[in-house]
Each structure stands twice: as C-alpha cells, then as structure tokens.
Motif scaffolding. Structure first.
Motif, PDB file in Angstrom:
ATOM      1  N   LYS A 120      -9.004 178.861  -1.136  1.00 54.95           N
ATOM      2  CA  LYS A 120     -10.199 178.223  -0.594  1.00 54.95           C
ATOM      3  C   LYS A 120     -11.248 179.274  -0.263  1.00 54.95           C
ATOM      4  N   ILE A 121     -12.471 178.886  -0.429  1.00 58.86           N
ATOM      5  CA  ILE A 121     -13.532 179.891  -0.385  1.00 58.86           C
ATOM      6  C   ILE A 121     -14.130 180.126   0.996  1.00 58.86           C
ATOM      7  N   VAL A 149     -18.169 180.226   7.333  1.00 60.16           N
ATOM      8  CA  VAL A 149     -16.888 179.544   7.506  1.00 60.16           C
ATOM      9  C   VAL A 149     -15.823 180.346   6.771  1.00 60.16           C
ATOM     10  N   GLU A 150     -14.838 180.731   7.563  1.00 61.06           N
ATOM     11  CA  GLU A 150     -13.810 181.650   7.082  1.00 61.06           C
ATOM     12  C   GLU A 150     -12.659 180.847   6.501  1.00 61.06           C
ATOM     13  N   ARG A 151     -12.355 181.101   5.244  1.00 59.28           N
ATOM     14  CA  ARG A 151     -11.199 180.418   4.665  1.00 59.28           C
ATOM     15  C   ARG A 151     -10.239 181.464   4.098  1.00 59.28           C
ATOM     16  N   GLN A 152      -9.944 181.368   2.820  1.00 58.20           N
ATOM     17  CA  GLN A 152      -8.893 182.266   2.307  1.00 58.20           C
ATOM     18  C   GLN A 152      -9.397 183.371   1.383  1.00 58.20           C
ATOM     19  N   GLN A 181     -24.339 175.571   5.187  1.00 56.62           N
ATOM     20  CA  GLN A 181     -25.654 175.080   5.587  1.00 56.62           C
ATOM     21  C   GLN A 181     -25.557 173.578   5.800  1.00 56.62           C
ATOM     22  N   ASP A 182     -26.232 173.095   6.794  1.00 60.23           N
ATOM     23  CA  ASP A 182     -26.111 171.693   7.184  1.00 60.23           C
ATOM     24  C   ASP A 182     -27.129 170.855   6.427  1.00 60.23           C
ATOM     25  N   GLY A 229     -18.637 182.913  -1.078  1.00 60.13           N
ATOM     26  CA  GLY A 229     -19.578 181.982  -1.703  1.00 60.13           C
ATOM     27  C   GLY A 229     -20.758 181.685  -0.790  1.00 60.13           C
ATOM     28  N   PHE A 230     -21.464 180.635  -1.103  1.00 53.93           N
ATOM     29  CA  PHE A 230     -22.609 180.212  -0.296  1.00 53.93           C
ATOM     30  C   PHE A 230     -22.815 178.717  -0.559  1.00 53.93           C
ATOM     31  N   ASP A 231     -23.040 177.965   0.487  1.00 53.51           N
ATOM     32  CA  ASP A 231     -23.352 176.527   0.446  1.00 53.51           C
ATOM     33  C   ASP A 231     -22.323 175.677   1.182  1.00 53.51           C
TER      34      ASP A 231
END
Lengths: 339, 339
Positions: free
Chosen positions: B293-294, B334-337, B299-300, B280-282
């Motif tokens: 989880k994505i 950010v690395e999730r699943q 982005q901050d 994803g993105f955001d």
DNA sequence: CTGTTAGCGCATTCAT
DNA sequence: ATGAATGCGCTAACAG
C-alpha cells in the motif's frame, strides 16, 4: 462593434445587417429562404456584434431545450461516481453532441437535490433523460413517470410500473459463461457471493451462476452481501471460512467484492488461484491492479453510454418503443490470473 | 384538475385561485404583499393544477438561470473522470444545492463539444462557473475570459492572462513534507518522477521536492513523464534502471505513477520499500489496493469542491475577489507500507 | 425572399 | 394588496 456594455441581441444584428430581425432568425435556423447577399451581411454582422443567441429565449419560443439530461443518483455517503458510469457518461456525451444536443448531467445526492431535480423535470428542463442508478420510489422517480419527454434507464428493473426503455448488459449470461469456464477447468466445488438484493443486476448474475451449476448448485454456498464493496468480499470470506477447505472456486458479483475475497483468503493462508480460484464482474480498472489480477466478465461501458444516447435520440425523433423494451449488450470473459 | 393535456401555466393557477397572474408571480417569489387569504387559494390552485414554473421563461424574464455550471475537460482518448474530481463534484453539488442553485455539469471531450459549451457560456447559460482541468488555449477558455459571470478554477495556472480565482492544494508543501519524511528516515539517495510539464501541479510538486532536497538535488535523477498514468511509472523505472542500485527512494508525482514504478521495480527484483521506498501523491482509491500500500500525500477532494462552490457563490453575491486570488488547501502525509 | 406580428411563460414596474 | 401593462430574446406563422 457597438459594445454598449450589454450583450448583442438578434435586433442589433438585424440593424447592423440592414434587414429585419425575422430574417436573421431564419438565417440562424436552417438558412432556408435567405438570399445569399443577406446571408453574407448577416454573417458579418454576427461576427462584428459577437452575437450569440440566448438559450432561454430560444427554449421558451421553441418549447424545447436542445438538451438531454443525464441524471445520476448516488447515496449521500458514497462520494464516488463509479468508473463504469464515468465511462458511459463520456461516451453518451459524445453521441449526444454529435446529434447537436447538449448533454448536462445532474447529480442527485441529497433529499433536497432530488426534489430540485424533480422540479426541473416537471418543468421540461430537458428534451430527454438518461437515468443512471436511480432509486425507484421518490419524488424524482415520479417526475420521470409523468414527463412526456423520452426517458432511458441503464439497468433493468423488477418493478412493473417502472417500465422505461432500458439498456443493460447480459448479466445472467456473463455470469453463466464465466462459471462454465471454471467448470471446464475442473473447478466444480464453487461458492457464490451475491450483490445487494435490491439490485436486479445482482439477482440476474446469481441466476446465471445457478444456471451453469445446475444440479451442483447449493444454496448454502451463497453469501448475500449488502453492497458491492471490497469490504463485503472480506466478510464473505470470513463467513465461508468453515467450508473453505472443500471449495476450489468462488464466483463474485463484481470485481471489488472479488478483491476483498482475495485479500481475506490470502490472510487465511489460501493461495489464489492455486487453492481457490476467484472471478469478478465488470472489468473495473481495479481488476488489473489487484494481485493476482482478476479474471472477470467485461462489459463495454462506452457502448452502454452510446447505446443509451442513441435510444433517447431516436425516441426524440418520434420512434415509438414498446412498453418494457430492453436492449441487452453482450459481455465477454477476460482471463487473467485469479482463475 | 383542468388537465387539458397541456402543462399548467401561471395563468391557469391565477384563474383557479381567482386572482390576477401577477399576484401568483409575487406569491411564488418571496410571498411579500400577498394577503394570506389569496396565498391560501393560490397554494391550493398550484396543487390542483400540478403547476411547476417554467425555467426558460423565468430565466428570460429574470436574466439569470439559478444555475452553476461545472465544466470539466477531458482528453478525448482518456475516458475516465478522476476519482478526485468525482468527489469534488459531489461535494460542490451539495454546497450549491444548499444555496438553492442547481449544479449542472458539462463535459468537454471533443472539439465540437468544446465549441458548443463555449457558445453556452457566451449566452449566459449559467450564473457561475466551476472549471476543472481546463486547457487554457481554446475557444472555451476565451469564452470564460469574456463572460461577466464569476468563474473559479481548480488548479493554479502559470498563465498570466488566465488569472481566475483559484482553489488548489499546497502541492509544493505536500511534496516537500513527504520528501523530508523520507530524509528523516535516512533515505537520502532519492530520485523523482515528475508529472506532465503542462501541469502547474506537476511543476509545483517538483519544486517541493527540490526544496526539501536542497544541495542533494540532482537533475539527473529526475524523470519527466508525459502524463499521470501507471504506464509512465513503469517507463520511469526502466529509464532509472542503470542507477537503481544507488537509489533508496523514489518520490512520484502521483499515486498511479507510483504504482507503475513499484510494479516495474518488483519485476526488476527490487523490494519495496526494503530496497527502495516509493511515495505517491493524491491518496487515490488505488493507493490502498496496491501491494505494498502506498505512502502518499493526501488531499481532501470534498473540501476542494466545497470551497470552490463557496467561492463562486460569494462572488455571485457580489464579493469582489482580487486579481490573481489563490486559496491553497492543506495536504497531509498518510503513512502506509511503500515508504 | 423578406418584413411584420403574435405569442412562449414569467418578473416587474406602475397604477390603483 | 392587487390588477394591468410592458418587456425579456427569440421563433414561427402570415402577408406580401
């Protein structure tokens, strides 16, 4: 076409149109008592000069701002505006705009911003105020108590001095109904997760649960959490762990908490809803993303915003509202998968 | 203590303090050239009279409002303010408050409100403007092009006339990096779901994907959606169905779309990420609620809001900014699943 | 129907 | 250091 670098004023327009600027002013407000001939020339002049009335001057002369402020107070750490508030904002914005007022929203998220907004309120910054999730004990609250402008709040209060006209939902009723829904399905061994104690909504929702449960209500099966977050749902599930085997349903104060409970129950090996049914409240966007999707109590946030806006507007038109007036908006059950 | 029912003015204070009201005015702004004796008496008088300066009068005399407007345009049907915008708002509010300005946010969600806000801008409603997700072709856009006050926008534009100072994220870079992350993991048969064509962010993210893919880029494996919603992700998955077997990853323009894709892939019987990885993105709040989880590009948003605020403030202090200035804020994976 | 005038509350010269 | 005077742009009351 004068374009002297400066902005055109009402006098420039008057000169262009060959009338006095008093006439232009009349034309601008209400159009009464202005000959059509003059009106046409003025319209043309306004166009040519690209004239726009100055708000500050108008407010000063008129002693009103044609503006309604929506004030929302958020904890400094919590950075998000809740979805329900965001919806209500958009809806209020529309209603207020239709009435030809401008809605401006002010965010109070620090000590300093709270004080600054209090100042604004004291100096009649707006003709009316819509208050969302405001704390009732700071300089800002006092400012609202002192202003002559109408104020409408979004949530019932249990503070007697803080008796502003209120638009809220039938929190107790909603929770009572969804509890009865569970009971009718044969789920009778229910626990409850309550929202933070400072929140009247949390208190009222618990009240609804208790009503529905009647004799079956068991204080030992109520968990009191400190906030409305997912995390609290997880903690509640942990707290309930010893008695989880004898439970067949958990009623939660809101959707986020419900999601937290479900996550933790799943980790413990319980299936939702097969082993334990779980219900939420709010019908937030998350309710449909969770797995299973959450059966919850829906409240119409757009209606909330619109109703609040209509109330201030009518008060601004002079409608008197009795002390302690509260309008409760209906809620409804939306049945999904979790219960 | 006069309390004649009316609000105290600077003259009341002057009288109480036994000075002329010019002196009170001086005391209020800057304190220079006021004797300490007078200052004390004035302070006491202000307290006694509960005096608060009138904003409108001050703005009129001073020709500035000490206010920065944050303008956000949302489609009339779409009722929600995105989480990222909400975060940026809170952060900008703080920065602006620290500089002793008041941030007021205006919502443009109808034709009428758009026009009304355009009027306000034309009449120097605020000393500076922060623009979020603004369409570039209506009365409001024109108002911003004509104002002398500084304007900062939140997203790069591909329109040449619309060259306001901009603060945005490294959209292309972020998407390139997460694509490379997939490639390094051995996922080479990638498809892409692009955001709506009117959005420069969507275009830039696609560009990043294309860069990372190089020779492997295949136009047939790009789906162009009309919006940023979950629903579009589901439609994309349906469109990709014939070729799903030969895919091992799908890069999405944002998190909501990614969630939609995952839901639909799951229905089709594919496992994420085992069969097909999805990014994803955001890093929206939903990214962590979805199952799995994505893995996404973060982005901050707080930094975004703060940086925009700092930029207007410095422009208001006179800093000149070159035509077409763009500041890009970093993104991170950010690395999730899900990948 | 229209021109004239007096404020709205304050900042800011200019004298003193 | 302080008082007096002028004007910011506009509305509204008053004549005519």
């Amino acid at each position: 076409m004068i374009m002297a670098g400066k902005k055109a004023t009402i006098r420039d327009v008057a000169q262009l149109a060959g009338v006095s600027y008093g006439t232009v002013s009349r034309y601008l407000n209400g159009n009464t008592h202005v000959s059509t001939a003059a009106a046409e020339r003025i319209a043309k002049a306004i166009e040519a000069a690209q004239y726009t009335p100055n708000q500050a001057a108008r407010s000063l002369a008129q002693q009103r701002t044609q503006t309604i402020a929506l004030v929302i107070q958020v904890e400094s750490n919590e950075t998000l505006i809740q979805a329900s508030v965001s919806e209500a904002m958009a809806s209020a914005n529309q209603t207020i705009g239709d009435a030809d007022y401008q809605m401006v929203t002010l965010i109070a998220n620090t000590e300093a911003s709270t004080r600054r907004i209090a100042q604004l309120v004291n100096s009649d910054f707006a003709d009316g105020y819509l208050l969302f999730s405001l704390s009732e004990d700071d300089a800002l609250a006092e400012a609202f108590l002192n202003t002559d402008s109408p104020v409408v709040v979004s949530e019932v209060s249990n503070n007697n001095e803080w008796q502003f006209p209120t638009v809220d939902f039938t929190n107790a009723d909603g929770q009572r109904q969804i509890t009865e829904y569970l009971l009718h399905k044969g789920r009778e061994r229910l626990a409850y997760i309550c929202g933070p104690g400072y929140s009247p909504s949390a208190v009222n929702r618990l009240k609804g649960f208790r009503q529905a449960m009647g004799e079956r209500f068991d204080e030992n099966k109520v968990y009191y959490s400190d906030d409305w977050e997912m995390n609290s749902g997880e903690m509640a599930a942990v707290a309930f762990q010893p008695m989880l085997g004898e439970l067949d349903g958990i009623v939660c104060a809101n959707d986020d908490i419900a999601i937290g409970v479900i996550n933790q129950l799943t980790r413990f090996g319980y299936r939702v809803p097969d082993d334990i049914a779980v219900t939420g409240f709010d019908d937030s966007p998350l309710a449909v993303l969770s797995n299973p999707k959450i059966t919850t109590v829906r409240q119409d946030s757009r209606l909330h915003g619109r109703t609040m806006a209509e109330l201030v507007l009518s008060m601004m038109k002079g409608t008197k509202v009795e002390h302690g007036y509260v309008k409760l908006l209906p809620t409804s059950i939306v049945e999904r998968q979790s219960a």
